[in-house]
Design a protein around this motif. Structure first.
Motif, PDB file in Angstrom:
ATOM      1  N   ARG A 166       0.859  -1.180   0.000  1.00  0.00           N
ATOM      2  CA  ARG A 166       0.000   0.000   0.000  1.00  0.00           C
ATOM      3  C   ARG A 166       0.898   1.235   0.000  1.00  0.00           C
ATOM      4  N   GLY A 168       1.647   4.808   1.809  1.00  0.00           N
ATOM      5  CA  GLY A 168       1.421   5.612   3.007  1.00  0.00           C
ATOM      6  C   GLY A 168       1.921   7.024   2.815  1.00  0.00           C
ATOM      7  N   PRO A 185      -2.808   3.467   5.721  1.00  0.00           N
ATOM      8  CA  PRO A 185      -2.404   3.774   4.354  1.00  0.00           C
ATOM      9  C   PRO A 185      -3.463   4.614   3.643  1.00  0.00           C
TER      10      PRO A 185
END
Length: 380
Positions: A166, A168, A185
């Motif tokens: 993911r 962030g 995230p």
């Protein structure tokens, strides 16, 4: 580059352990390093080989910016008249190499800066550590950064607790950090290699994605598919997997719209096929604008080129124009492009210092163009 022609191998034979870009880690002190040249040893079997000079030593176009730590995947920006570089921080984990790139187990970021190309480079120490990202699992890879209204934003890919990549975001009042990560995230984010571009109208977009270990091919249906852990690209005759793009919201922490796929097409408007390994997108997208035209630049991965495609819209479709950087020494290739004091520069990495594909060093050289806006070929 391997010492055999990759184009002659079946695609599955290309699923080498080096199919990935890396990111970060290291000490917390601030150091300065002059950009001087260094000697290079023989390359590994998986590394592209620089041509020898008359003395038999390999020649490189540019020197590593820093030599006391390993850095890669440089995202460069100009803030307040100074160049700031947001790279990965390679470390030698001692882990065996595999197709998933588990040996690229970076754990923190160092930020570099310099007043001029060719001048002293300052290492500002650790700006963000994986232990300070609440949702992170492992593998802190290639980051990027942006600035808006007095705040600096650091965007980073890392696998979550379920081992899914993911994106962030972390914030700071300083371009060098330290950065504080958001507790979750970005909603709708996926894969790796975030690249953040602010257009001349003030709108900001994030481009992201990388196939193979970057997991982008697992999102082809719009949802993450973990059912086929060895699944790679689509069939050679199917359309290639494109990077993703979404405009960022006013707070720069979330998307203002659904993530969409970027199409890269040939001169006839047909999407590049998955088997077109010399031209199709693999990872490491970057966006810049020149003379009103959008330039999407990216890595072809297993064929080790940097390619570029152009469009009249930040969403594309982008028309492939050519490859502009030949293979560096090492398996991966990842870059960024900036304008600074009237000239354009490309930041990239190779493996001159280590001769190991997972221990890389960041470099910079001038980017030159033809009168028609075409990018001149670089031999690194």
């Amino acid at each position: 580059m391997p010492q055999f022609p990759l184009s002659s191998l079946p695609k599955l034979a290309l699923l080498a352990p080096f199919a990935l870009l890396g990111a970060c880690q290291s000490n917390s002190t601030t150091t300065e390093t002059a950009t001087t040249t260094s000697a290079a040893a023989d390359s590994s079997a998986a590394a592209a080989t620089a041509p020898p000079d008359s003395a038999g030593k390999k020649k490189y176009l540019a020197a590593p910016l820093v030599k006391d730590i390993y850095t890669a995947d440089p995202s460069a920006h100009v803030f307040n008249g100074r160049i700031y570089i947001y790279p990965s921080h390679d470390i030698d984990t001692g882990m065996p190499e595999n197709d998933n790139g588990d040996h690229f187990a970076m754990r923190d970021y160092h930020i570099l800066s310099m007043d001029s190309v060719g001048g002293k480079v300052t290492d500002h120490g650790v700006a963000l550590d994986i232990k300070d990202i609440p949702w992170a699992g492992r593998q802190l890879w290639a980051p990027d950064a942006a600035f808006k209204d007095g705040t600096y934003y650091l965007y980073f890919p890392v696998k979550d607790k379920q081992d899914i990549f993911r994106i962030g975001v972390a914030t700071s009042k300083s371009p060098t950090g330290p950065f504080k990560a958001e507790p979750k995230p970005m909603e709708g984010s996926l894969s790796i290699d975030p690249a953040v571009f602010t257009d001349t109208d003030g709108k900001t977009y994030m481009y992201m994605g990388g196939i193979w270990g970057g997991q982008l091919q697992r999102w082809r249906t719009g949802k993450y598919d973990a059912s086929k852990p060895k699944e790679q690209e689509p069939a050679a005759t199917e359309p290639s997997v494109g990077p993703r793009v979404a405009r960022l919201g006013a707070d720069m922490k979330q998307f203002a719209e659904p993530v969409r796929e970027v199409k890269i097409v040939d001169k006839d408007g047909k999407v590049l096929l998955s088997g077109d390994n010399n031209r199709r997108f693999f990872e490491g997208a970057w966006m810049h604008k020149f003379n009103g035209k959008y330039y999407l630049t990216y890595s072809t991965g297993d064929t080790h080129f940097l390619a570029y495609a152009t469009s009249t819209s930040p969403y594309g479709p982008f028309t492939y124009q050519g490859n502009f950087m030949n293979p560096v020494q090492g398996w991966t290739t990842h870059h960024s492009i900036i304008e600074f004091k009237g000239k354009w520069y490309i930041f990239y990495h190779d493996t001159e210092l280590s001769n190991k594909t997972w221990l890389r060093n960041v470099k910079v050289t001038e980017l030159k163009r033809g009168a028609d806006g075409s990018i001149a070929t670089i031999n690194p």
